[in-house]
Design an enzyme around this catalytic site. Structure first.
Site, PDB file in Angstrom:
ATOM      1  CE  LYS A 203      -4.530  -1.846   1.390  1.00  0.00           C
ATOM      2  NZ  LYS A 203      -5.407  -1.862   2.423  1.00  0.00           N
ATOM      3  NE  ARG A 237      -7.587  -8.035   0.316  1.00  0.00           N
ATOM      4  CZ  ARG A 237      -6.967  -7.363  -0.824  1.00  0.00           C
ATOM      5  NH1 ARG A 237      -5.843  -6.501  -0.338  1.00  0.00           N
ATOM      6  NH2 ARG A 237      -7.224  -7.301  -1.933  1.00  0.00           N
TER       7      ARG A 237
END
Ligand code: YH5
Length: 268
Positions: A203, A237
């Site tokens: 991210k 995740r």
């Protein structure tokens, strides 16, 4: 939880897994590498992403779910649409991962009737605009209260607690300070009544720390996975499953392997 994008517009894999055959091969590799869950997403929820019609989302995810039935992992469908939840469950999905925490009309009832487990994620705003000006009083308090309210709404509708987990939604309507504060105080979120899931892999949080492009964030992503696990996150995740699982096995060894005997502690 290994990430399987089946979106042509998804940045991370450049749409390479639009073809169901390629998507399934990638999923099988992640399962070999130790993924317990495969998260199959047909609608991009990245900042700025446009909505996808329900027929298109079904066309992307159903063949992949059907093909991966029995492949050795729980199949998760990353969706907010009631019709996709129902069809995915019938095709073999065991988990619904909803970045909108079942707030779409009809979503909570569909998820309930599907029999699937659910991951409830926090997001401020909508993907198209969520990074414009995220705002909180205390981000940890607000995210924790939102997740508890959604999980309680699910339990009141008939979900057993065992079917639920919660996720703070890193990057979903959060600036760098918000993301870092959530990370620092992740243990407070993990201390709630529902198991904690987190998605930190690749991210933009890592762009701001490391200045690295998306394909060059492996070490940073693994570091974040370890940090989250040490703060009691239960589902991680990740795009890079092999490296992440190895790192998490090292963390797990602290709890499970080779504890000193009392005699050794006494210096015998
Ligand atoms: C999550 O955190 N995230 S999709 C931007 C990137 C890299 C990756 C700019 N679905 C989550 O993975 N589901 C997504 O670089 C999720 N938790 C849950 N439960 C966004 C994503 C990504 C976005």
């Amino acid at each position: 939880m290994g990430v399987l994008n089946v979106t042509p517009d998804s940045f991370s894999d450049g749409g390479r897994f639009v073809e169901p055959i390629a998507a399934c091969a990638h999923a099988r590799r992640m399962i070999d590498e130790g993924a317990a869950i495969i998260d199959i997403g047909g609608e991009s929820t990245r900042p700025g992403a446009q909505p996808v019609p329900v027929e298109e989302e079904l066309r992307r995810v159903l063949p992949v779910i059907e093909a991966l039935r029995g492949a050795g992992a729980v199949l998760s469908v990353d969706t907010s649409k009631p019709a996709v939840m129902q069809a995915a469950a019938r095709a073999g999905a065991g988990l619904i991962n909803d970045v909108r925490a079942l707030r779409a009309p009809g979503a909570l009832q569909s998820a309930l009737e599907s029999g699937c487990a659910v991951c409830l994620m926090h997001m401020q705003g909508e993907p198209r605009s969520m990074q414009n000006a995220p705002h909180y009083g205390d981000v940890v308090t607000e995210v924790k209260a939102f997740l508890a309210a959604r999980a309680r709404a699910c339990e009141e509708a008939g979900f057993a607690r065992e079917r639920l987990c919660v996720d703070p939604g890193f990057g979903f309507g959060k600036n760098q300070a918000h993301n870092l504060q959530l990370l620092r105080r992740l243990d407070e979120l993990a201390a709630s009544a529902w198991p904690l899931a987190v998605g930190l892999s690749r991210k933009s949080l890592l762009l701001r720390i490391l200045g690295r492009r998306e394909g060059e964030r492996l070490a940073g992503s693994v570091a974040l996975a370890v940090l989250a696990a040490l703060k009691d996150a239960r589902i991680i995740r990740a795009h890079d499953v092999g490296a992440t699982v190895d790192a998490l096995r090292v963390v797990a060894a602290l709890a499970t392997e080779a504890q000193p005997t009392e005699a050794e502690n006494l210096g015998a």
